[in-house]
Enzyme design. Structure first.
Site, PDB file in Angstrom:
ATOM      1  N   GLU A 174       0.849  -1.232  -0.084  1.00  0.00           N
ATOM      2  CA  GLU A 174      -0.051   0.019   0.078  1.00  0.00           C
ATOM      3  C   GLU A 174       0.851   1.300   0.080  1.00  0.00           C
ATOM      4  OE1 GLU A 174      -3.419   0.133   0.213  1.00  0.00           O
ATOM      5  OE2 GLU A 174      -3.343  -2.148  -0.317  1.00  0.00           O
ATOM      6  N   HIS A 250      -4.870   1.894   7.232  1.00  0.00           N
ATOM      7  CA  HIS A 250      -3.166   2.021   6.960  1.00  0.00           C
ATOM      8  C   HIS A 250      -2.517   2.651   8.313  1.00  0.00           C
ATOM      9  CE1 HIS A 250      -4.221   2.677   2.527  1.00  0.00           C
ATOM     10  NE2 HIS A 250      -3.910   1.629   2.765  1.00  0.00           N
ATOM     11  N   CYS A 368      -2.982  11.329   3.717  1.00  0.00           N
ATOM     12  CA  CYS A 368      -3.308  10.572   2.351  1.00  0.00           C
ATOM     13  C   CYS A 368      -2.925  11.347   0.976  1.00  0.00           C
ATOM     14  CB  CYS A 368      -4.768  10.156   2.393  1.00  0.00           C
ATOM     15  SG  CYS A 368      -5.177   8.746   3.635  1.00  0.00           S
TER      16      CYS A 368
END
Length: 445
Positions: A174, A250, A368
């Site tokens: 990721e 995450h 993000c």
């Protein structure tokens, strides 16, 4: 030689919508089917980029993906003209169709993992695009991400680009959302912390039971090998499975770091004391471990406000500040904690709030939206200059958004053939503005 940490923020794409595609992401699911505003989302992102530029930081821009992804729909059996493919897919397989319209590439913390030249064996900056195998809509991104990164960092003397890891969940990667680098200064050799959710080849190890662990230990280890990192400069830490099951999909939803500071929640990791001791030993200089107790900020409140999905940045004057979403300011619990934090004797001295609600509602905060790349002045000079924010680029991109983006977009609008035409027209012009060349599939037909 000068050194910089450059934030490359994702430019929100024309199909920004709320389809609720991300199982395990509480905000994404809770806002599913809401009406979005692509124009507002893009402008909120640009405002944040310009604000960091105005603070004296070097700020970059990363282009979005082409959506709807007609090529993915054709690969799975939809035929005819573009308009016919859209209509058939929307009617016959609406969930798959919506996934192929996702604008999630805006969250460039998932674009890649980056290791600066001071850490790597060959002394070059290394990039590995994330394969994002856990979510179909994101697994469509890595090939185009790789092309865009190569167009931005296009000098082989300074930059090395790797192919993304195998497209299999055993190597689920990721990107930088599960990677944090610590250093005394950005040009110094540092310690890179890789956070993983599970072991893919050992089912006996701890793992979440409700939501998926998207990053595997094997993927993190592979990226470290590809980048030529030494054992002395890497630490691998497992994320607490219990917080993954609370919506922490995450690591950057539960921890953030910068230079010699790790700001994290009490419940973030497994074997916290042991692993932070390893990090301190390898860092070989004093570190600040700022733990937020559950009693002060419950995990649910941290996820709701994205207290840790904030940017922790160092200003040119040396002050460290938190770039937080306004949701943190609007929470009595979190705002009270942050007021107390900046009054303490730590490197974090201030908090600045930004409105990124269009992104927040889809499950992504300030952290993000950016990919961090540490560069020296020679490497920065080798970066495609049309991708670096300045007053002229800010004005031009705002004009571009006004020209091409819709004010409102619902899930039902995604099948409109005109939206595909609008999106391709926008991206074709963007590649000229940012001097990227033909990075999109429609430009290569």
């Amino acid at each position: 030689m000068k050194h910089f940490e450059v934030n490359f923020d994702g430019l929100v794409g024309p199909t920004h919508n709320y389809a609720g595609l991300s199982f395990g992401n509480v905000a994404s699911l809770s806002n599913a089917r809401s009406v979005s505003s692509p124009r507002s989302a893009a402008k909120q992102g640009l405002e944040k980029m310009k604000a960091l530029h105005d603070m004296g930081l070097v700020q970059g821009v990363l282009a979005p993906q082409e959506r709807p992804d007609i090529y993915a729909l054709r690969r799975i059996g939809f035929h005819g003209s573009d308009a016919e493919v859209l209509a058939k897919a929307a009617k016959q397989a609406p969930a798959i169709f919506q996934a192929c319209c996702s604008a999630s590439s805006m969250w460039t913390a998932n674009a890649a993992t980056v290791s600066p030249s001071a850490d790597t064996a060959d002394g070059r900056v290394h990039f590995t695009p994330a394969n994002l195998t856990n979510k179909f809509h994101r697994s469509l991104e890595p090939t185009t991400t790789g092309r865009i990164l190569k167009a931005m960092f296009n000098n082989n003397r300074y930059f090395t680009h790797h192919h993304h890891l195998p497209d299999n969940e055993h190597f689920g990667d990721e990107g930088a959302a599960n990677h944090t680098r610590f250093c005394k200064e950005y040009g110094y050799a540092g310690v890179e912390m890789f956070v993983y959710g599970r072991y893919a080849f050992d089912g006996s190890k701890p793992a979440p039971t409700q939501y998926p662990a998207r990053q595997t230990y094997e993927a993190s280890e592979a990226v470290a090998r590809l980048h030529g990192l030494s054992d002395e400069s890497t630490v691998f830490i497992q994320q607490n499975p219990a917080v993954i099951d609370q919506g922490v999909f995450h690591n950057d939803v539960i921890a953030v770091g910068n230079k010699n500071v790790l700001f994290y929640h009490q419940e973030a990791f497994l074997h916290t004391e042991q692993k932070l001791a390893e990090l301190q030993e390898k860092f070989d200089a004093p570190m600040y471990f700022i733990e937020v107790p559950t009693a002060q900020v419950p995990v649910a409140e941290a996820v709701k406000t994205y207290l840790f999905n904030t940017q922790l940045i160092s200003l040119p004057n040396g002050e460290m500040t938190i770039i937080a979403p306004t949701e943190c300011r609007d929470s009595d619990i979190v705002s009270r904690y942050l007021e107390e934090l900046v009054s303490k004797n730590t490197p974090i001295q201030s908090v600045q709030y930004f409105d990124v609600k269009q992104s927040m509602r889809n499950g992504g905060g300030p952290a993000c939206l950016r990919l961090r790349v540490a560069l020296n002045d020679q490497e920065l000079d080798a970066v495609n200059p049309a991708c670096i924010m300045n007053d002229a680029l800010f004005a031009r991109l705002n004009q571009w958004v006004d020209k091409h983006y819709r004010e409102e977009l619902s899930s039902d609008d995604l099948a409109d053939p005109q939206l595909l035409i609008e999106s391709r027209s926008a991206l074709d012009e963007l590649t000229q503005i940012m001097k990227l060349g033909s990075v999109y599939p429609f430009q290569q037909d």
